[in-house]
Design a protein around this motif. Structure first.
Motif: not given
Length: 588
Positions: A497-526
């Motif tokens: 169960p601890v590994h399951v929790f850590m895996t779900q946290a990894a998915y959550f953290t990876a999803a958060a990086q989508i915000l960074f990439f959107v922010n980075l590339f959008w801000s470079m132009k707009k």
């Protein structure tokens, strides 16, 4: 103080290829390094998510696994060997092509010359060569995914005899050879970069820029370059010896009497421990190659957004130098398990504890910097505070691993994985995020979106603690690292169960990086157009336009009259004094 030759030995580029591809401009090269690291972090992060998925679903059949890896994932089920290959490539790509590349070669290339008042790096052609050599190293590394047998499974440390015997397992043939060649090429690129950083810092400082007036970022890039020059030279030599063992029949790392596939190998006289000594003589300074630039960025950002001078500037400089010096004297603590003499282990343990002193000095000085300050909680400031938090948390678990008696228990467990991911991995990446949000306006002339940035910070901060803190508990419980499947062991069943929790946290953290990439590339132009000095900072890069012109200063050579962190000066007309302001600017 400064070189009589203040300008780069090249003219403004003409044409797309010379301007953006084979550029001699340190700023373009810095951005190239940054995006190379950005690509690498996507690859490395994807591999880690595949590993975490497999750990909690070891028997899952995934159709596209069989398509990607027809031999090592037959029927769509990942084999333990494939898991080890993913682990090896994840660690290698993250350590070399992300943590070593972005903070030093990316930000350092872009900002070191501007911060010391130079028009370019000391050797522009060598600078270009170092980037394209790094690019070649990454291409060779990625090629290991596509060769027969697949990528190597010897871990990012490539311990012999596994890595030295081509027939020792899948991926240990051409895949392992490509791995070693890639690391050798990367070492050569890092040596070229290190020479450039050292020469630039010593020789190209502008008038008035004494060593004790350099921003702490410049100090960390300078010391990191010295570490790279000494460390990567050893790794390059070790890589050459390993290739000779694999291909030329030598026995540097292979002892006599090895039995592989029912055949005794024709080697004698080598020592696998010799590789460990050579690798970790590079490998421990490598930790500081990854983390020191983040320390410099954090010092810069905390002072700027606390509106206070860096607390104990000279102490910080000597702490940086001490970390660099002691970093070469502690490599043996990675080898407590190797059967070394208890006296040697005790010496390495004492030195390991000693390196905690300059680290603690830096931490207390960061706290002293923000104490009582007029704090502005920008996204860059949040990531700098997150860096301090992760550095302290990761460092505390290092105290346990520095004790030989405790390390015997913890060494092959998740405790070590949690420790080095916190102090070397995500702490360094938080330093990169802080640098990105702080310097993006200067690099691209536009502002990143602060709201998106703050959401990204809080999600990532919670996410990385949720992934890596439980690893320490798993280690205490005796959960071995490098195992691809825990379900076959009764004593590990309760930990799933601890590994399951850590895996779900990894998915959550990876999803958060989508915000960074959107922010980075959008801000470079707009993104909103950035003023010359949006943060009201004091160092020289904030005196030039955003983005800076080709030769940085438009032919005007800056003269430095003040220290790098003159904030909240009594009697000054504003709450900060630029380094290039006239001497009498502090008068009321």
């Amino acid at each position: 103080m400064s070189s009589p030759v203040m300008h780069g030995a090249h003219h403004a580029p003409q044409g797309f290829i010379r301007k953006y591809v084979f550029s001699l401009d340190h700023k373009v090269i810095g951005i190239q390094y940054y995006f190379l690291a950005l690509f690498s972090v996507l690859v490395g992060m994807s591999l880690s998510l595949l590993m975490r998925y497999h750990m909690v679903h070891p028997d899952a059949k995934v159709a596209w696994f069989a398509t990607l890896w027809p031999t090592s994932a037959q029927g769509g089920i990942m084999t333990p060997e494939l898991y080890l290959s993913l682990m090896t490539m994840h660690g290698t790509i993250m350590v070399f092509f992300v943590l070593t590349t972005a903070p030093q070669s990316g930000f350092g290339n872009f900002f070191l010359p501007i911060q010391i008042g130079a028009e370019d790096m000391a050797f522009p052609v060598l600078n270009m060569l170092s980037f394209w050599t790094t690019f070649l190293a990454l291409a060779v590394m990625v090629a290991a995914f596509f060769v027969q047998g697949g990528p190597p499974l010897a871990g990012w440390t490539a311990y012999p005899p596994l890595s030295a015997v081509p027939q020792s397992g899948p991926g240990e043939g051409l895949g392992q050879t490509l791995w070693i060649v890639s690391i050798a090429i990367f070492s050569g690129a890092s040596l070229m970069g290190a020479i450039n950083f050292i020469a630039t810092t010593i020789d190209l400082r502008c008038q008035g820029m004494s060593l004790m007036r350099m921003p702490l970022t410049c100090w960390t890039w300078f010391v990191t370059a010295i570490l790279g020059l000494l460390g990567f030279a050893v790794l390059l030599a070790a890589g050459v010896l390993l290739i000779l063992d694999r291909s030329a029949g030598t026995s540097f790392f292979l002892p006599a009497g090895l039995l592989v596939s029912d055949q005794i190998l024709n080697h004698k006289g080598g020592s696998p421990l010799l590789w460990q000594h050579l690798f970790w003589f590079f490998g421990h300074p490598e930790v500081y190659i990854a983390i020191l630039p983040g320390m410099g960025v954090t010092s810069q950002v905390l002072a700027t957004f606390s509106r206070k001078p860096v607390f104990g500037y000279r102490a910080m400089v000597f702490a940086i130098l001490s970390i660099g010096f002691l970093g070469f004297m502690v490599w043996g603590h990675h080898m407590f398990m190797s059967g070394m003499s208890p006296y040697s282990a005790m010496a390495f343990s004492v030195l390991t504890m000693a390196i905690g002193v300059p680290s603690a000095i830096k931490t207390f000085n960061w706290i002293g910097t923000i104490w009582g300050g007029s704090i502005r909680l920008t996204t860059a400031m949040l990531f700098a505070l997150g860096f301090v938090s992760l550095f302290v948390t990761g460092g505390l678990s290092g105290i346990f691993l520095g004790q030989p008696a405790l390390d015997l228990y913890f060494h092959d467990t998740y405790f070590v994985v949690g420790h080095f991911h916190m102090i070397m991995g995500v702490a360094a990446i938080f330093g990169m995020f802080a640098g990105t949000f702080y310097w993006f306006p200067k690099m691209f002339g536009r502002m990143l979106n602060e709201t998106l940035g703050k959401i990204h910070f809080y999600m990532t901060f919670v996410g990385v603690y949720s992934i890596f803190t439980p690893m320490h508990y798993l280690g205490i419980a005796g959960n071995p690292r490098r195992y691809s499947d825990f379900t076959n062991f009764d004593f590990l069943g309760k930990l799933l169960p601890v590994h399951v929790f850590m895996t779900q946290a990894a998915y959550f953290t990876a999803a958060a990086q989508i915000l960074f990439f959107v922010n980075l590339f959008w801000s470079m132009k707009k993104g909103r157009k950035a003023p010359v000095n949006p943060w009201e900072a004091t160092t020289i890069e904030w005196t030039v336009p955003s983005p800076p012109p080709f030769d940085n200063f438009g032919g005007h050579h800056p003269v430095v009259n003040h220290g790098p962190y003159e904030y909240s000066v009594p009697g000054a007309p504003r709450d900060y004094i630029m380094q290039t302001d006239p001497v009498d600017v502090h008068a009321a």
